[in-house]
Structures are given as structure tokens and as C-alpha cells.
Design an enzyme around this catalytic site. Sequence first.
Site, PDB file in Angstrom:
ATOM      1  N   HIS A   1      29.359  83.183  25.767  1.00 55.70           N
ATOM      2  CA  HIS A   1      30.752  82.783  25.928  1.00 55.70           C
ATOM      3  C   HIS A   1      31.345  83.282  27.241  1.00 55.70           C
ATOM      4  O   HIS A   1      32.016  82.551  27.955  1.00 55.70           O
ATOM      5  CB  HIS A   1      31.593  83.288  24.751  1.00 55.70           C
ATOM      6  CG  HIS A   1      33.038  82.918  24.845  1.00 55.70           C
ATOM      7  ND1 HIS A   1      33.967  83.658  25.552  1.00 55.70           N
ATOM      8  CD2 HIS A   1      33.721  81.858  24.330  1.00 55.70           C
ATOM      9  CE1 HIS A   1      35.152  83.085  25.464  1.00 55.70           C
ATOM     10  NE2 HIS A   1      35.035  81.987  24.735  1.00 55.70           N
TER      11      HIS A   1
ATOM     12  N   HIS B   1      32.385  79.509  13.415  1.00 57.72           N
ATOM     13  CA  HIS B   1      32.692  79.723  14.824  1.00 57.72           C
ATOM     14  C   HIS B   1      31.685  80.666  15.473  1.00 57.72           C
ATOM     15  O   HIS B   1      31.468  81.770  14.994  1.00 57.72           O
ATOM     16  CB  HIS B   1      34.106  80.293  14.952  1.00 57.72           C
ATOM     17  CG  HIS B   1      34.611  80.407  16.342  1.00 57.72           C
ATOM     18  ND1 HIS B   1      35.225  81.534  16.816  1.00 57.72           N
ATOM     19  CD2 HIS B   1      34.596  79.526  17.380  1.00 57.72           C
ATOM     20  CE1 HIS B   1      35.592  81.351  18.068  1.00 57.72           C
ATOM     21  NE2 HIS B   1      35.216  80.136  18.439  1.00 57.72           N
TER      22      HIS B   1
END
Length: 248
Positions: free
Chosen positions: A52, A10
Amino acid sequence: MWPYPKVLAHRGGGVLAPENTLAAIECGAAHGFNAVEFDVMLSKDGVPVLMHDPEFGRTINGRGHVANTLAADLQKMDAGAWFDSSYKGEPVPLYSDVVRLCRQHDIWMNVEIKPAPGFEEETGHIVAARSSELFADVAVSDVKHLPLFSSFSFVALMAAKRAAPTIPRGLLMDEITSDWKSKLQEVGAVSLHTNHKYLSPSLAKNVKDAGYGLFCYTVNSAERAAEILRWGVDGFCTDRIDLIPAGF
């Protein structure tokens, strides 16, 4: 339905490295991961970068917005010191640089298109168009060496479909809604990506019976990973690349 690796690191290196950096991807590779998930956003000048959060403050010190900052200036910012002093000076990477690193090490990529608010269509279009250039030498049939786009933004995925129709797409849903099948059909998705916390055996069966790949985020215990795999889940990403091996 899912020709890709089962376990993905991830944001590059999970909890072991600063997310969405070249260092994170190298960390994941060092732990044996040949598959990675990361987030791509646009800079002010329309350059895809790994990030992000649309606002600074968590992984980059100070105030500001990615969408209001030039790519060259983003690359000068420190994206590693927040994680650990040993990563001080780790830059915000360009998407193109990450693709080159991953292809060099034969690392498969789940590219999450992460548009800043108000830039959904533009982000989907530019990321897809740039990907077409970066993977121009890969045959359309060679899906294991093409990236898989995913996004919570239906608008961004539709833009990606128009700009790069031959690069596969997966639709992200935190919870699987009743219209999931029609949305997957409209965007031409090959897979549904969802939060494992809200998944049930019956929902998993419905997705698989409909002929789609099923991917979950973010699974951090081996027990939970084994459970959802028994339900028919094809793949998942994890932060705990120290606990869940790539060959799980």
C-alpha cells in the site's frame, strides 16, 4: 451493474492480519470471505507486488522505497512483524502468487492499482498485462472469475484499459466530483468506488441511475453498511471481518 460479491475483506484480512499478505487473504478466507481487496505496486524491476505505502516504515521496518527495491529483496523483507510477533517473517508477496492463492480458493479480487508517484502509467500497464496472462484461461464473459481493477490514478486506469481492455475497471474517488460521469465514460469503467463518509442518498441515486456499479470503502460498522445498502450501494470493503460477515 455489480455481478460481484457484496462484502470484501479489506487488504486481505482487515484488522485481523497484516495487510496485503498471503496470511491476510488466508485469514479472510477462514472467516468465510470469498472476495478480497488488495493493493498492487511495482518493484524496481517492474514486478507487481502487494503493497500500500510507497515508502517503508509502517508495514516494513527501515527506510526505503518500493520503487527503488528489487522484487527479490522485497520478498525477503518482513511484512508481518509490525502487526504481531506471530506473523514475524511473513513476506511481501508477489501479485502472481496472490492470484494463484485466490484462484485456488475461488476468491474474487478487487485489484487496486496503487502506483508509486511517477510510475502511474507503467504500473497500470504492467499490472494489467500480467493479469491478462494470469487469467488467460478465463472467458471474457465470465466476469465473476475475472478481477476488477480500481485506482485513484486515472492515468493508471487508462493504461490498464489499453493493456487489458477486457478486464473490468472501476474508478476510485475519495469524494465524488462533478465530472465523475465523464471520467467513468472515458476510462470505460463499470463502477464507481468512493469513500462512504462523503456519500449521500442523492449521489448514490445519480450513480445508479447512470447505470454504474457503486462500491464503498472502508465500512466498519454493520449499521453504516445497512444504511448505504439501502441507498443503493452494491458492495463495500471492511476491516472488521470479525463484525460484518461475508453474507451480510
